[in-house]
Motif scaffolding. Structure first.
Motif, short mmCIF file in Angstrom:
data_model
loop_
_atom_site.label_atom_id
_atom_site.label_comp_id
_atom_site.label_asym_id
_atom_site.label_seq_id
_atom_site.Cartn_x
_atom_site.Cartn_y
_atom_site.Cartn_z
N THR A 112 3.00 47.56 -16.63
CA THR A 112 4.32 47.53 -17.28
C THR A 112 4.21 46.65 -18.52
O THR A 112 3.92 45.46 -18.42
N ASP A 113 4.45 47.27 -19.67
CA ASP A 113 4.32 46.51 -20.92
C ASP A 113 5.55 45.64 -21.13
O ASP A 113 6.48 45.65 -20.32
N TRP A 114 5.57 44.93 -22.23
CA TRP A 114 6.58 43.91 -22.47
C TRP A 114 7.99 44.43 -22.25
O TRP A 114 8.40 45.44 -22.79
N GLN A 115 8.72 43.70 -21.42
CA GLN A 115 10.13 43.98 -21.17
C GLN A 115 10.87 42.67 -21.00
O GLN A 115 10.27 41.63 -20.71
N PHE A 116 12.19 42.72 -21.17
CA PHE A 116 12.99 41.52 -21.02
C PHE A 116 12.84 40.97 -19.61
O PHE A 116 12.84 41.72 -18.63
N CYS A 117 12.71 39.66 -19.50
CA CYS A 117 12.54 39.02 -18.20
C CYS A 117 13.73 38.13 -17.89
O CYS A 117 14.10 37.26 -18.69
N ASN A 118 14.32 38.35 -16.74
CA ASN A 118 15.42 37.50 -16.28
C ASN A 118 14.85 36.20 -15.70
O ASN A 118 14.26 36.21 -14.62
N ALA A 119 15.04 35.13 -16.40
CA ALA A 119 14.58 33.82 -15.94
C ALA A 119 15.36 32.75 -16.70
O ALA A 119 15.44 32.79 -17.93
N ASN A 120 15.95 31.82 -15.98
CA ASN A 120 16.72 30.76 -16.60
C ASN A 120 15.81 29.59 -16.95
O ASN A 120 15.35 28.86 -16.07
N PHE A 121 15.55 29.43 -18.24
CA PHE A 121 14.70 28.32 -18.68
C PHE A 121 15.41 27.43 -19.69
O PHE A 121 14.79 26.51 -20.26
N THR A 230 19.18 43.49 -27.44
CA THR A 230 19.18 43.98 -28.81
C THR A 230 18.08 43.36 -29.66
O THR A 230 17.80 43.83 -30.76
N ASN A 231 17.45 42.29 -29.16
CA ASN A 231 16.40 41.62 -29.92
C ASN A 231 15.00 42.16 -29.62
O ASN A 231 14.03 41.71 -30.22
N LEU A 232 14.90 43.10 -28.69
CA LEU A 232 13.59 43.54 -28.21
C LEU A 232 12.70 44.06 -29.33
O LEU A 232 11.52 43.69 -29.40
N SER A 233 13.22 44.90 -30.20
CA SER A 233 12.38 45.54 -31.23
C SER A 233 11.73 44.52 -32.15
O SER A 233 10.53 44.58 -32.41
N LYS A 234 12.48 43.56 -32.63
CA LYS A 234 11.90 42.56 -33.54
C LYS A 234 11.02 41.57 -32.78
O LYS A 234 10.01 41.09 -33.32
N ASP A 235 11.37 41.28 -31.53
CA ASP A 235 10.55 40.37 -30.75
C ASP A 235 9.21 40.98 -30.40
O ASP A 235 8.20 40.27 -30.28
N LEU A 236 9.17 42.30 -30.20
CA LEU A 236 7.91 42.97 -29.89
C LEU A 236 6.88 42.79 -31.00
O LEU A 236 5.68 42.69 -30.74
N ILE A 237 7.35 42.75 -32.22
CA ILE A 237 6.43 42.54 -33.35
C ILE A 237 5.75 41.19 -33.20
O ILE A 237 4.53 41.06 -33.39
N LEU A 238 6.54 40.20 -32.85
CA LEU A 238 5.98 38.86 -32.67
C LEU A 238 5.09 38.79 -31.44
O LEU A 238 4.04 38.14 -31.45
N THR A 241 1.40 39.93 -32.01
CA THR A 241 0.61 39.25 -33.04
C THR A 241 -0.18 38.09 -32.45
O THR A 241 0.12 37.59 -31.37
N ALA A 242 -1.18 37.67 -33.18
CA ALA A 242 -2.00 36.53 -32.73
C ALA A 242 -1.16 35.26 -32.67
O ALA A 242 -1.38 34.40 -31.81
N ASN A 243 -0.15 35.17 -33.56
CA ASN A 243 0.70 33.99 -33.54
C ASN A 243 1.51 33.91 -32.24
O ASN A 243 1.87 32.83 -31.82
N GLY A 244 1.74 35.09 -31.64
CA GLY A 244 2.48 35.10 -30.39
C GLY A 244 1.58 34.80 -29.21
O GLY A 244 2.01 34.78 -28.07
N ASN A 245 0.30 34.57 -29.49
CA ASN A 245 -0.65 34.24 -28.44
C ASN A 245 -0.73 35.34 -27.39
O ASN A 245 -0.87 35.10 -26.21
N ILE A 246 -0.61 36.63 -27.86
CA ILE A 246 -0.64 37.77 -26.95
C ILE A 246 -1.83 38.63 -27.29
O ILE A 246 -1.84 39.33 -28.28
N LYS A 247 -2.81 38.61 -26.46
CA LYS A 247 -3.98 39.46 -26.68
C LYS A 247 -4.50 39.97 -25.35
O LYS A 247 -4.25 39.36 -24.32
#
Length: 247
Positions: A112-121, A230-238, A241-247
Motif C-alpha cells: 500500500t503506497d503513501w496514504q493519509f495516516c490517522n495518528a495524533n502527534f 486535500t493536501n495529499l497531491s502536493k505532499d506526495l511530491i515531497l 523526494t530525497a529531502n523527504g527521506n523517502i527512498k
C-alpha cells in the motif's frame, strides 16, 4: 370327481394371494430404500450447514507482539520519519506539518503506497508519543495483523485502528476505553488484544492480572474508504523526494 375342481380352484386362489402379498412386500421394501436415500441426503445437507455455521462463527485472535523494530528521525526539517517493522512487514510513517502518511511494504515490495495516516502527534501529543504508544497485533495462522495509533482524547484512552494482510493496509475505526483507570494502570505491564468475529473487530486491553478492558467504537468507516485529505497531491511530491527521506 366333483371335489377335484374345488381343490384346483382353492389352489389357484392361494397362488394369486401369494403373488399379491409378495408384490406388496417388494413395494414396501422399495419405498424403504427411497426413504434411506432421502435420509442420506438430509445428513449431507446438515453437515454442509454445520460447516458453514462454524466458518461464520470462527474467530481470528490477534495478540500484541513486542518484537517490533523502530527507527525514527525527528530532526528539524520539512519531513520527520518513523519506521517500524515486524518480520518482513515494514511500515513507514512520515510527518509533514500537522499531517501523517503511511506506506506499507512486505520486504521490498510496496503493498500500500503513501496514504493519509490517522495518528495524533500534535494535540496534547508528539512524534515520540506515537512511537511509544503505537502497537502491533498479529495472527500467525493467517499472516494478518492490527495496528493501533494514539487518537484524540481529553480524558479516556483512544486509538485509531488499522488492519493489514498480504494484500493491503486499511483504516478500520476509532475506539475508546470509556472508563477511568488508575494512573498506575498505564505504567504497569499490559497487553493489547483484538478479536475479529462475525465481521466485527473488537479491541481490548489486558492488565498485569489478566483482567480484560474492552474498547468501544467511536467511529467506523466502510472498507477501502478513508478520510479525505486535500493536501495529499502536493505532499506526495515531497514524500517522493530525497529531502523527504523517502527512498
Amino acid at each position: 370327481m366333483k371335489r377335484l375342481p374345488l381343490l384346483l380352484l382353492t389352489g389357484l386362489l392361494s397362488v394369486v394371494y401369494s403373488c399379491k402379498k409378495e408384490s406388496k412386500t417388494n413395494k414396501v421394501i422399495h419405498n424403504a430404500d427411497s426413504i434411506a436415500v432421502d435420509t442420506s441426503a438430509v445428513v449431507v445437507d446438515s453437515s454442509a450447514f454445520k460447516r458453514i455455521m462454524e466458518e461464520e462463527n470462527a474467530s481470528i485472535i490477534y495478540d500484541e507482539t513486542k518484537k517490533v523494530r523502530k527507527i525514527s528521525n525527528y530532526a528539524e526539517g520539512s519531513v520527520q520519519s518513523f519506521d517500524f517493522s515486524f518480520k518482513d512487514y515494514n511500515f513507514k510513517i512520515r510527518y509533514i506539518e500537522d499531517r501523517a502518511y503511511i506506506q506499507y511494504r512486505i520486504g521490498n515490495s510496496i503493498i500500500t503506497d503513501w496514504q493519509f495516516c490517522n495518528a495524533n502527534f500534535y494535540y496534547d501529543s508528539s512524534w515520540e508519543t506515537v512511537e511509544e504508544d503505537c502497537h502491533l497485533l498479529y495472527n500467525a495462522a493467517n499472516s494478518s495483523g492490527v495496528l493501533l495509533f494514539p487518537s484524540f482524547t481529553e480524558e479516556y484512552a483512544t486509538y485509531f485502528v488499522y488492519e493489514f494482510n498480504h494484500h493491503k493496509l486499511h483504516y478500520v475505526k476509532d475506539v475508546i476505553l470509556n472508563m477511568n483507570v488508575s494512573g498506575d494502570f498505564w505504567t504497569d505491564r499490559k497487553e493489547f488484544k483484538a478479536i475479529r468475529r462475525n465481521n466485527k473487530l473488537q479491541i481490548s486491553l489486558l492488565d498485569k492480572d489478566g483482567k480484560e478492558y474492552v474498547f468501544e467504537d467511536r467511529e467506523e468507516l466502510p472498507e477501502n474508504k478513508g478520510p479525505e485529505n486535500t493536501n495529499l497531491s502536493k505532499d506526495l511530491i515531497l514524500l517522493k523526494t530525497a529531502n523527504g527521506n523517502i527512498k
